[in-house]
Scaffold this active site. Structure first.
Site, PDB file in Angstrom:
ATOM      1  N   ASP A 148      -5.680  -6.337   5.744  1.00  0.00           N
ATOM      2  CA  ASP A 148      -6.854  -5.647   5.211  1.00  0.00           C
ATOM      3  C   ASP A 148      -7.891  -6.688   4.774  1.00  0.00           C
ATOM      4  OD1 ASP A 148      -8.501  -3.650   4.208  1.00  0.00           O
ATOM      5  OD2 ASP A 148      -7.391  -3.439   2.323  1.00  0.00           O
ATOM      6  N   ASP A 179     -11.597  -8.131   6.937  1.00  0.00           N
ATOM      7  CA  ASP A 179     -12.966  -8.093   6.401  1.00  0.00           C
ATOM      8  C   ASP A 179     -13.609  -9.470   6.523  1.00  0.00           C
ATOM      9  OD1 ASP A 179     -12.594  -5.408   5.545  1.00  0.00           O
ATOM     10  OD2 ASP A 179     -13.812  -5.765   3.758  1.00  0.00           O
ATOM     11  N   TYR A 208       0.829  -1.212   0.000  1.00  0.00           N
ATOM     12  CA  TYR A 208       0.000   0.000   0.000  1.00  0.00           C
ATOM     13  C   TYR A 208       0.865   1.265   0.000  1.00  0.00           C
ATOM     14  CZ  TYR A 208      -4.112  -2.927   0.924  1.00  0.00           C
ATOM     15  OH  TYR A 208      -5.114  -3.870   0.843  1.00  0.00           O
ATOM     16  N   ASP A 233      -3.489 -17.900   1.930  1.00  0.00           N
ATOM     17  CA  ASP A 233      -4.638 -18.572   1.294  1.00  0.00           C
ATOM     18  C   ASP A 233      -5.230 -19.600   2.256  1.00  0.00           C
ATOM     19  OD1 ASP A 233      -2.215 -19.909   0.990  1.00  0.00           O
ATOM     20  OD2 ASP A 233      -2.593 -20.576  -1.064  1.00  0.00           O
ATOM     21  N   LYS A 268       3.001 -15.278   2.710  1.00  0.00           N
ATOM     22  CA  LYS A 268       2.942 -16.072   1.470  1.00  0.00           C
ATOM     23  C   LYS A 268       4.377 -16.400   1.104  1.00  0.00           C
ATOM     24  CE  LYS A 268       0.740 -17.894  -2.044  1.00  0.00           C
ATOM     25  NZ  LYS A 268      -0.144 -19.073  -1.924  1.00  0.00           N
TER      26      LYS A 268
HETATM   27  C1  IPM Z   1      -9.413  -0.436   5.792  1.00  0.00           C
HETATM   28  C2  IPM Z   1      -9.747   0.122   4.439  1.00  0.00           C
HETATM   29  C3  IPM Z   1      -8.606   1.007   3.965  1.00  0.00           C
HETATM   30  C4  IPM Z   1      -7.351   0.156   3.934  1.00  0.00           C
HETATM   31  C5  IPM Z   1      -8.835   1.696   2.613  1.00  0.00           C
HETATM   32  C6  IPM Z   1     -10.109   2.502   2.593  1.00  0.00           C
HETATM   33  C7  IPM Z   1      -7.667   2.558   2.197  1.00  0.00           C
HETATM   34  O1  IPM Z   1     -10.017  -0.905   3.551  1.00  0.00           O
HETATM   35  O2  IPM Z   1      -9.173   0.365   6.721  1.00  0.00           O
HETATM   36  O3  IPM Z   1      -9.405  -1.644   5.941  1.00  0.00           O
HETATM   37  O4  IPM Z   1      -7.076  -0.508   2.934  1.00  0.00           O
HETATM   38  O5  IPM Z   1      -6.653   0.137   4.921  1.00  0.00           O
HETATM   39 MG    MG Z   2     -10.247  -2.771   4.486  1.00  0.00          MG
END
Ligand code: IPM
Ligand code: MG
Length: 357
Positions: free
Chosen positions: A247, A251, A142, A223, A191
């Site tokens: 990240d 989620d 990133y 994975d 990985k």
């Molecule tokens: C998160 C979000 C951010 C990230 C984005 C919006 C830049 O997905 O905080 O998880 O990738 O960190």
């Molecule tokens: Mg995110």
């Protein structure tokens, strides 16, 4: 005690959920006899509209001058055509970096009342899970070199994953120390079968593991980790991983707790100043409709009290109030997952939590 808190509401549902969390913090201040001063600053798309750039210097300075930062979310379709350097998301990465917040703690645990909201089967959930994802936040792909160049098939775009021993060690230490305070189990996700940066990651983690003989340490490929999270989340306690893998996995971990609207996060660095934000995005599809789940942001406020201000009783009071409201059966739309029941609004959920405090 008195603290100055910068509020970065951002875009989409950002303003609604930050106002909810600020209301909860104000209630805590009254109840426990503290003073929290809130100052709003622009970030993301709203800052592009008002000031021509997603991260105005005033916002950076304001955050640096505050004791902590509470952030909603940034981005939305309106700004999707902005060049990469001027995107709302760039501001989020920028403020994390400017504040030196290299650690991102993302706790994914199941509130007992939300068992039915989890997509996992009862036998997989067992007596629940409690995972702490430690995500590296200011390095990796990133932040790596990127751009366009001529490749084998003509013009191509590229991004680069790079990690130094120093960066791996400092996030590794946070993870091992976190594991020591919990059940002393740590999984490092990489990985290393493909990526050179992951091989350095693994080697550095192994060297650290020698210093923490009490921690039961294991490596896992990303994975496989993605699969194991839904196959048997209870095997995990602390997970440490890179910026991008963290990240993605956070989620996934959020959804098994019932909804991405539940997961809070704390971004920390060398000082006590942290930035606290839900892990979800700005949800432009429901923005301004009073439908958002404010709980992830409210719980992020609790993390601020605990990690930046050392106010654990106050943090516990917020978490207990959320627990009570969920146990009483109140649900925002995301927590019903299309199932039966009538959802309450963002403001109603906030009211219920305020009452429970
Ligand atoms: C998160 C979000 C951010 C990230 C984005 C919006 C830049 O997905 O905080 O998880 O990738 O960190
Ligand atoms: Mg995110």
């Amino acid at each position: 005690m008195e603290f100055n808190i910068a509020l970065l509401k951002g875009d989409g549902i950002g303003p609604e959920i930050v106002e909810s969390a600020a209301a909860v913090l104000k209630k805590i201040a009254v109840k426990f006899g503290h003073k929290f001063n809130f100052t709003p600053y622009l970030i993301g798309g709203c800052a592009i509209d008002a000031a021509g750039k997603p991260l105005p210097q005033e916002t950076v300075d304001g955050c640096l001058a505050s004791d902590s930062v509470l952030l909603g979310a940034v981005g939305g379709p309106k700004w999707d055509d902005q060049p990469g350097e001027n995107r709302p998301e760039k501001a989020l990465l920028g403020i994390r970096s400017a504040l030196g917040l290299y650690t991102n703690l993302r706790p994914a645990s199941l509130f007992p009342a939300l068992r039915d909201a989890s997509p996992l089967k009862d036998e997989i959930i067992g007596d629940g899970f409690d995972i702490m994802i430690v995500r590296e936040l200011t390095g990796g792909i990133y932040f790596g070199d990127r751009g366009y160049r001529e490749g084998k098939y003509g013009s191509e775009a590229y991004d680069t994953e790079a990690y130094s021993v120093t960066e791996i060690e400092r996030i590794g230490r946070v993870a091992f120390d976190t594991a020591m305070k919990r059940s002393k189990r740590l999984t490092s996700v990489d990985k290393a079968n493909v990526l050179e940066s992951s091989r350095l990651w693994r080697k550095t983690m192994h060297a650290l593991a020698e210093e923490y003989p009490e921690v039961e340490y294991g490596d896992m490929f990303v994975d496989n980790a993605a699969m194991q999270l839904v196959r048997n989340p209870r095997q995990f306690d602390v997970i440490v991983t890179s910026n991008m893998f963290g990240d993605i996995l956070s989620d996934e971990a959020s959804q098994i707790t019932g909804s991405i609207g539940m997961l809070a996060s704390a971004s920390l660095g060398a000082s006590s100043r942290g930035m606290y934000e839900p892990i979800h995005g700005s949800a432009p599809d429901i923005a301004g409709q009073n439908k958002a789940n404010p709980i992830a942001t409210i719980l992020s406020g609790a993390m601020m009290l605990r990690y930046s201000f050392g106010l654990s009783a106050e943090a516990n009071a917020i978490e207990a109030a959320v627990n009570k409201v969920l146990s009483d059966g109140w649900r925002t739309a995301d927590l019903l997952g299309g199932g039966k029941g009538t959802p309450i609004t963002c403001t109603e959920m906030t009211e219920k939590i305020l009452e429970a405090i």
